[in-house]
Design an enzyme around this catalytic site. Sequence first.
Site, PDB file in Angstrom:
ATOM      1  N   GLY A  47     -11.253  31.235 -28.399  1.00 48.41           N
ATOM      2  CA  GLY A  47     -10.429  30.087 -28.750  1.00 48.41           C
ATOM      3  C   GLY A  47      -8.961  30.470 -28.763  1.00 48.41           C
ATOM      4  N   GLN A  52      -0.213  30.044 -31.113  1.00 44.77           N
ATOM      5  CA  GLN A  52      -0.398  31.411 -30.615  1.00 44.77           C
ATOM      6  C   GLN A  52       0.310  31.636 -29.285  1.00 44.77           C
ATOM      7  OE1 GLN A  52      -4.922  31.360 -31.221  1.00 44.77           O
ATOM      8  NE2 GLN A  52      -4.394  33.505 -31.544  1.00 44.77           N
ATOM      9  N   CYS A 108      -8.995  37.960 -33.596  1.00 46.43           N
ATOM     10  CA  CYS A 108      -7.960  36.985 -33.227  1.00 46.43           C
ATOM     11  C   CYS A 108      -7.065  37.611 -32.179  1.00 46.43           C
ATOM     12  CB  CYS A 108      -7.154  36.599 -34.477  1.00 46.43           C
ATOM     13  SG  CYS A 108      -5.864  35.378 -34.149  1.00 46.43           S
ATOM     14  N   LEU A 109      -6.766  36.841 -31.156  1.00 47.59           N
ATOM     15  CA  LEU A 109      -5.897  37.366 -30.102  1.00 47.59           C
ATOM     16  C   LEU A 109      -4.507  37.696 -30.633  1.00 47.59           C
ATOM     17  CD1 LEU A 109      -6.955  34.961 -27.211  1.00 47.59           C
ATOM     18  CD2 LEU A 109      -7.614  37.359 -27.512  1.00 47.59           C
ATOM     19  N   HIS A 150     -11.382  28.552 -37.619  1.00 48.17           N
ATOM     20  CA  HIS A 150     -10.403  29.615 -37.345  1.00 48.17           C
ATOM     21  C   HIS A 150      -9.233  29.062 -36.534  1.00 48.17           C
ATOM     22  CE1 HIS A 150      -9.370  33.887 -35.992  1.00 48.17           C
ATOM     23  NE2 HIS A 150      -8.684  33.126 -35.151  1.00 48.17           N
ATOM     24  N   GLU A 151      -9.552  28.315 -35.477  1.00 52.16           N
ATOM     25  CA  GLU A 151      -8.476  27.797 -34.617  1.00 52.16           C
ATOM     26  C   GLU A 151      -7.609  26.787 -35.362  1.00 52.16           C
ATOM     27  OE1 GLU A 151      -7.813  29.395 -32.096  1.00 52.16           O
ATOM     28  OE2 GLU A 151      -9.724  30.450 -31.989  1.00 52.16           O
ATOM     29  N   HIS A 154      -4.928  28.103 -37.582  1.00 51.54           N
ATOM     30  CA  HIS A 154      -3.667  28.470 -36.920  1.00 51.54           C
ATOM     31  C   HIS A 154      -2.648  27.324 -36.990  1.00 51.54           C
ATOM     32  CE1 HIS A 154      -4.432  32.414 -35.186  1.00 51.54           C
ATOM     33  NE2 HIS A 154      -5.569  32.021 -34.664  1.00 51.54           N
TER      34      HIS A 154
END
Length: 187
Positions: A47, A52, A108-109, A150-151, A154
């Site tokens: 995701g 991000q 997480c990226l 999670h997304e 952000h």
Amino acid sequence: MAILKIARMGHPILRSPAEPVADPRHPEIQRLVDDMIETMIDANGAGLAAPQVHVPLRLVVFQAPDERNEGGGIGEDERFSPSAALTVLMNPVIESIGDKLSSGFEGCLSVPGLRGLVTRPDHVRYRGMGRDGEPIERLARGFHARVVQHECDHLDGILYVQRMSDMSQLLFESEIKHWVRPSEELL
Ligand code: NI
């Protein structure tokens, strides 16, 4: 299409609440969606949220394949359809259903190289708009529910590490895949 630079923990955009998308069908939004999907796939992520990639809008993309649910217990009637495999979601709202919590390792990226154990509601309903501006409403459990939460965190300037209750469970992914469980994709 373009691969976008991913902000890493420490960049202030990851701590800032994002603004609603005014017009999902605007050409700039469509291009952003295409670029975010390409960036997510290139980075092997499950995701990606617009902040991000340095865009402060309430827009996420994620992949939640059907087989990726945690701990079983998902009812046949609540298995999400294959169309949920790649979801574009704008201006999302999430509500938890019931009291059941589940714990799982997240990555997480924007926090490369690490995984952390996070406890979240196991069952949620989410609503929002797709890239065509049409409403989306889905029930999700397990991994699907975890990815969405999670997304969407952000979009409120929250990283998964802020959801952790036990920092001893913040691990390098090179260790977790040897010692805890097979590696999962990054969110
Ligand atoms: Ni993330």
